[in-house]
Design an enzyme around this catalytic site. Sequence first.
Site, PDB file in Angstrom:
ATOM      1  N   ARG A 136     -17.765   9.315   6.668  1.00 35.10           N
ATOM      2  CA  ARG A 136     -18.113   7.920   6.345  1.00 35.10           C
ATOM      3  C   ARG A 136     -17.414   6.940   7.299  1.00 35.10           C
ATOM      4  O   ARG A 136     -17.954   5.889   7.623  1.00 35.10           O
ATOM      5  CB  ARG A 136     -17.783   7.615   4.881  1.00 35.10           C
ATOM      6  CG  ARG A 136     -18.772   8.266   3.922  1.00 35.10           C
ATOM      7  CD  ARG A 136     -18.613   7.795   2.494  1.00 35.10           C
ATOM      8  NE  ARG A 136     -17.417   8.299   1.826  1.00 35.10           N
ATOM      9  CZ  ARG A 136     -17.263   9.528   1.326  1.00 35.10           C
ATOM     10  NH1 ARG A 136     -18.249  10.406   1.438  1.00 35.10           N
ATOM     11  NH2 ARG A 136     -16.143   9.895   0.736  1.00 35.10           N
ATOM     12  N   TYR A 171       0.832  -1.212   0.000  1.00 33.14           N
ATOM     13  CA  TYR A 171       0.000   0.000   0.000  1.00 33.14           C
ATOM     14  C   TYR A 171       0.870   1.268   0.000  1.00 33.14           C
ATOM     15  O   TYR A 171       0.355   2.374  -0.189  1.00 33.14           O
ATOM     16  CB  TYR A 171      -0.959   0.051   1.202  1.00 33.14           C
ATOM     17  CG  TYR A 171      -1.924  -1.110   1.325  1.00 33.14           C
ATOM     18  CD1 TYR A 171      -2.081  -2.043   0.295  1.00 33.14           C
ATOM     19  CD2 TYR A 171      -2.679  -1.289   2.471  1.00 33.14           C
ATOM     20  CE1 TYR A 171      -2.954  -3.115   0.424  1.00 33.14           C
ATOM     21  CE2 TYR A 171      -3.565  -2.359   2.603  1.00 33.14           C
ATOM     22  CZ  TYR A 171      -3.689  -3.271   1.577  1.00 33.14           C
ATOM     23  OH  TYR A 171      -4.556  -4.328   1.725  1.00 33.14           O
ATOM     24  N   ASN A 177     -19.395   4.148   9.280  1.00 34.68           N
ATOM     25  CA  ASN A 177     -19.041   2.718   9.217  1.00 34.68           C
ATOM     26  C   ASN A 177     -18.774   2.139  10.607  1.00 34.68           C
ATOM     27  O   ASN A 177     -18.879   0.930  10.810  1.00 34.68           O
ATOM     28  CB  ASN A 177     -17.813   2.521   8.328  1.00 34.68           C
ATOM     29  CG  ASN A 177     -18.094   2.838   6.866  1.00 34.68           C
ATOM     30  OD1 ASN A 177     -19.255   2.945   6.457  1.00 34.68           O
ATOM     31  ND2 ASN A 177     -17.049   2.993   6.061  1.00 34.68           N
ATOM     32  N   LYS A 224     -12.671   0.634   4.140  1.00 32.74           N
ATOM     33  CA  LYS A 224     -11.812   1.806   3.901  1.00 32.74           C
ATOM     34  C   LYS A 224     -12.681   2.981   3.481  1.00 32.74           C
ATOM     35  O   LYS A 224     -13.656   2.820   2.737  1.00 32.74           O
ATOM     36  CB  LYS A 224     -10.805   1.483   2.793  1.00 32.74           C
ATOM     37  CG  LYS A 224     -10.043   2.680   2.245  1.00 32.74           C
ATOM     38  CD  LYS A 224     -10.668   3.245   0.967  1.00 32.74           C
ATOM     39  CE  LYS A 224      -9.958   4.486   0.467  1.00 32.74           C
ATOM     40  NZ  LYS A 224     -10.683   5.105  -0.681  1.00 32.74           N
ATOM     41  N   ILE A 282     -12.948  -4.775   7.541  1.00 35.39           N
ATOM     42  CA  ILE A 282     -12.001  -3.650   7.527  1.00 35.39           C
ATOM     43  C   ILE A 282     -12.324  -2.672   6.397  1.00 35.39           C
ATOM     44  O   ILE A 282     -11.549  -2.511   5.458  1.00 35.39           O
ATOM     45  CB  ILE A 282     -10.545  -4.168   7.414  1.00 35.39           C
ATOM     46  CG1 ILE A 282     -10.399  -5.204   6.269  1.00 35.39           C
ATOM     47  CG2 ILE A 282     -10.081  -4.779   8.716  1.00 35.39           C
ATOM     48  CD1 ILE A 282      -8.946  -5.540   5.927  1.00 35.39           C
ATOM     49  N   LEU A 296     -17.552  -3.812   1.704  1.00 40.10           N
ATOM     50  CA  LEU A 296     -18.672  -3.110   1.046  1.00 40.10           C
ATOM     51  C   LEU A 296     -18.680  -3.392  -0.453  1.00 40.10           C
ATOM     52  O   LEU A 296     -19.395  -2.737  -1.205  1.00 40.10           O
ATOM     53  CB  LEU A 296     -18.547  -1.598   1.298  1.00 40.10           C
ATOM     54  CG  LEU A 296     -18.512  -1.175   2.776  1.00 40.10           C
ATOM     55  CD1 LEU A 296     -18.169   0.308   2.915  1.00 40.10           C
ATOM     56  CD2 LEU A 296     -19.847  -1.486   3.453  1.00 40.10           C
TER      57      LEU A 296
END
Length: 278
Positions: free
Chosen positions: A236, A52, A240, A230, A228, A190
């Site tokens: 948001r 990442y 979440n 993002k 998990i 999601l």
Amino acid sequence: MSMSANNTVTVDGLSIPLLGFGTWQLKGNDARRMVGEALRIGYRHIDTAFIYENETEVGQGIKDSGVAREDFHLTTKIWVTNLTRDALLKQAEESAERLGSTPDLLLLHWPKPQPDLAETIAALNEAKDKGLTRAIGLSNYPSALWQQAQDLSSAKLVTNQVEYHPLLTINALKTKAKELASSLTAWSPLARGKVLNEPVITEIAKKYGKTAGQVTLRWITQQGIIAIPKTSSAERARENFDIFDFALTEDEVARIAGLANGFRVGDHLDPAFQWDAD
Ligand SMILES: NC(=O)c1ccc[n+]([C@@H]2O[C@H](COP(=O)([O-])OP(=O)(O)OC[C@H]3O[C@@H](n4cnc5c(N)ncnc54)[C@H](OP(=O)(O)O)[C@@H]3O)[C@@H](O)[C@H]2O)c1
């Protein structure tokens, strides 16, 4: 695996919060800002990876937050170019350095046919024994390979992080997690937004005064599976995180499971391996 009232799962003595904050695609200052925000909001689990390219900024966000290191869980992952013993140990050391602290969990990001799994698993155990991580685990391992990896490992592989959301079934992996007394972590929980307009989910969301995203994250974590999500927005991220004040009925859990159609958001499995059929 045991699931407790404080919304964590415990595997082999390691307690992992069921809701974590994913950081893939958060780069530079966005990663730093959002990790700080997430910890301030109350997330106690951060997910990153070598690939990442944000471990340094994740570490800075952690510092900014002021949350004590022992109060949250931190996962990073070994990239597929670092699966030989020497490369794995080198990355483990450098990842911990970039993060500014020892991760709780170090995962193998994706399986590869080379080098031999035995070499990589031994090196992963060595990283743990050297104190470069508290615990070890896997990501994107189909169930038979998960079993092989555990057979080769002295330490428990405490999670297998795989794609999971309402459009996908992972029944073989769920069975394997139980057999091995381990856990599953859902990435892209999601489905990168694809589940947010599903009528079955939006209808259930309306009933609880929740959003489709919240219902989806509740659906995953209520099954004892870590999620998990993002997001690049603090608003948001707050949304979440707000999923622990309602519960889906058995019927609702089943209706959401009925949406599965085999859709995958990302598949980088080496052709040497195959996903479980179910
Ligand atoms: N082990 C692996 O191989 C692997 C692979 C992929 C991902 N992961 C991990 O899993 C984490 C999550 O996966 P992901 O980022 O692919 O997908 P995801 O969490 O399912 O979805 C993220 C997307 O949904 C949007 N979103 C988030 N919350 C929302 C909300 N409440 N309402 C509307 N839209 C929302 C985000 O947009 P905004 O940012 O604009 O809010 C982003 O585009 C990653 O960050 C990473 O840590 C691991």
